[in-house]
Design a protein around this motif. Structure first.
Motif, short mmCIF file in Angstrom:
data_model
loop_
_atom_site.label_atom_id
_atom_site.label_comp_id
_atom_site.label_asym_id
_atom_site.label_seq_id
_atom_site.Cartn_x
_atom_site.Cartn_y
_atom_site.Cartn_z
N ILE A 31 4.30 13.62 -1.97
CA ILE A 31 4.31 13.00 -0.65
C ILE A 31 3.42 11.76 -0.65
N ALA A 32 3.99 10.63 -0.22
CA ALA A 32 3.20 9.45 0.14
C ALA A 32 3.23 9.34 1.66
N PHE A 33 2.06 9.21 2.27
CA PHE A 33 2.08 9.15 3.74
C PHE A 33 1.31 7.94 4.25
N SER A 34 1.73 7.51 5.45
CA SER A 34 1.14 6.34 6.11
C SER A 34 0.71 6.72 7.51
N MET A 35 -0.14 5.89 8.10
CA MET A 35 -0.73 6.22 9.40
C MET A 35 0.19 5.93 10.58
N ALA A 36 1.05 4.92 10.46
CA ALA A 36 1.98 4.55 11.54
C ALA A 36 1.22 4.29 12.85
N GLY A 37 1.84 4.63 14.00
CA GLY A 37 1.30 4.20 15.29
C GLY A 37 0.14 5.05 15.79
N GLY A 38 -0.56 4.51 16.75
CA GLY A 38 -1.66 5.18 17.41
C GLY A 38 -2.32 4.22 18.37
N TYR A 39 -2.24 4.52 19.67
CA TYR A 39 -2.70 3.59 20.70
C TYR A 39 -3.50 4.37 21.74
N GLY A 40 -4.54 5.05 21.25
CA GLY A 40 -5.31 5.92 22.13
C GLY A 40 -5.97 5.17 23.27
N ALA A 100 0.82 -1.21 0.00
CA ALA A 100 0.00 0.00 0.00
C ALA A 100 0.86 1.26 0.00
N THR A 101 1.96 1.24 0.74
CA THR A 101 2.84 2.42 0.76
C THR A 101 3.51 2.59 -0.59
N LEU A 102 3.97 1.50 -1.19
CA LEU A 102 4.60 1.61 -2.50
C LEU A 102 3.59 2.06 -3.56
N ALA A 103 2.38 1.52 -3.51
CA ALA A 103 1.35 1.93 -4.47
C ALA A 103 1.03 3.41 -4.30
N ALA A 104 0.92 3.86 -3.04
CA ALA A 104 0.65 5.28 -2.78
C ALA A 104 1.79 6.15 -3.31
N ALA A 105 3.02 5.69 -3.14
CA ALA A 105 4.18 6.46 -3.60
C ALA A 105 4.17 6.61 -5.13
N LYS A 106 3.86 5.53 -5.82
CA LYS A 106 3.85 5.59 -7.28
C LYS A 106 2.73 6.51 -7.79
N VAL A 107 1.60 6.51 -7.09
CA VAL A 107 0.52 7.44 -7.43
C VAL A 107 0.93 8.88 -7.11
N ALA A 108 1.56 9.08 -5.95
CA ALA A 108 1.96 10.43 -5.55
C ALA A 108 2.94 11.06 -6.54
N LEU A 109 3.80 10.25 -7.15
CA LEU A 109 4.72 10.79 -8.16
C LEU A 109 3.96 11.44 -9.31
N LYS A 110 2.78 10.92 -9.61
CA LYS A 110 1.97 11.46 -10.71
C LYS A 110 0.97 12.51 -10.24
N GLU A 111 0.43 12.32 -9.03
CA GLU A 111 -0.70 13.15 -8.60
C GLU A 111 -0.37 14.07 -7.43
N GLY A 112 0.85 13.96 -6.89
CA GLY A 112 1.27 14.89 -5.83
C GLY A 112 1.17 14.34 -4.43
N ILE A 113 0.13 13.54 -4.16
CA ILE A 113 -0.05 13.03 -2.80
C ILE A 113 -0.95 11.80 -2.83
N ALA A 114 -0.69 10.84 -1.95
CA ALA A 114 -1.53 9.66 -1.79
C ALA A 114 -1.22 9.04 -0.43
N VAL A 115 -2.12 8.17 0.04
CA VAL A 115 -2.02 7.69 1.42
C VAL A 115 -2.21 6.18 1.52
N ASN A 116 -1.47 5.59 2.45
CA ASN A 116 -1.69 4.24 2.93
C ASN A 116 -2.44 4.34 4.25
N LEU A 117 -3.61 3.74 4.33
CA LEU A 117 -4.41 3.81 5.56
C LEU A 117 -3.88 2.90 6.67
#
Length: 299
Positions: A266-275, A93-110
């Motif tokens: 920018i390709a971004f991911s959610m990383a940690g979160g333990y609310g 998902a991160t790699l796919a988001a990165a390849k999209v971001a190269l074309k569209e500017g930004i994408a995210v891995n949930l």
């Protein structure tokens, strides 16, 4: 803006396990209601792509289920076929988001942001290091001259990422994290800034602006992989910092503005979160996506 998801791959965790697996499906449900976001099922990463950042012997242990009890304990998940598939998809998902971001500017891995995975072992709920794999894959598969910055704003240092990429001058690792938090023995990245316990918004933002100024002075990236951890938030069980929800929004805004000002994808991911309350973590992740969407539509 395209958003890649993996939440239908759910690990069979024992009752009471502290990893908040359900946050991913909750987040996708909310993201699906955002106008301007297109949800995409994440592809699986290939063995070849995993080997850009990991040892073959480690990959084979994962595939064959030959991790020792101690190795499984360090990862924090019991081995299962679903663990393998979910880990492939999360990195994919991160790699796919990165390849999209190269074309569209930004994408995210949930999901993603699995920055504690080393070349030869997993750790801290991380099996494959999606950021390191993605950075190397972009250079091998898209543009060999791409200069990539990994901006890691999870509350925990990106130790695995720093270790994998420590001798790679073409990829810059920046980690802004809690100094007294896991991992307790830190790796040396290109730029590491440790924050004191109970750090609040103003101090955090000063450190972030300083970090980005140093990144600008030292490296000048062509592409950014951003780990937007929700765990610096004051409501996080494991974070030890005291960043407000508005402070988290300002953090994200700062990173996205940095990219927009310089026309860096920018390709971004959610990383940690333990609310303490899972909905607070999901709200922080959602806010990050809403902030990114605003910048995407403004661009």
């Amino acid at each position: 803006m395209k958003a890649f998801y993996t939440d239908h791959y759910v690990l069979p965790l024992p009752p009471g396990h502290r990893f908040p697996m359900e946050k991913y499906s909750q987040l996708r449900n909310l993201v699906s209601q955002l106008p301007g976001v297109s949800l995409k099922e994440a592809p699986a990463i290939t063995d070849t792509q995993i080997l850009y950042a990991h040892d073959a012997s480690y990959l084979m242990k994962i595939i064959k289920g030959e991790l020792s009890p101690l190795e499984q304990q360090e990862i924090g998940f019991p081995w299962s076929l679903m663990m393998v598939e979910r880990s492939r998809r999360s990195a994919g998902a991160t790699l796919a988001a990165a390849k999209v971001a190269l074309k569209e500017g930004i994408a995210v891995n949930l999901a993603g942001g699995t920055h504690h995975a080393y070349r030869n072992k997993g750790s801290g709920f991380c099996v494959f290091n999606d950021s390191a794999i993605t950075a190397r894959a972009l250079q091998r598969e898209v543009n060999t001259n791409l200069r990539i910055a990994i901006i890691d704003l999870d509350v925990h240092q990106g130790n695995g990422t720093a270790a994998i990429l420590k001798n790679d001058a073409s990829i810059f690792t920046l980690s802004l994290h809690g100094e007294n938090n896991f991992p307790f023995i830190k790796e040396v990245g290109d730029l590491d800034i440790g924050l004191p316990d109970q750090c609040q918004d103003d101090q955090y933002m000063v450190a972030l602006h300083h970090s980005l100024a140093l990144l600008d002075a030292r490296f000048k990236p062509d592409f950014i992989i951003y780990l937007a951890g929700a765990d610096p938030h004051e409501g996080d069980r494991l974070g030890k910092l005291s960043i407000s929800k508005e402070g988290m929004r300002l953090r994200d805004q700062c990173v996205f503005q940095y990219g927009l000002d310089r026309q860096i994808p920018i390709a971004f991911s959610m990383a940690g979160g333990y609310g303490k309350e899972i909905h607070s973590t999901v709200e922080i992740h959602l806010q990050t996506i809403q902030t990114a969407l605003h910048f995407h539509q403004a661009n």
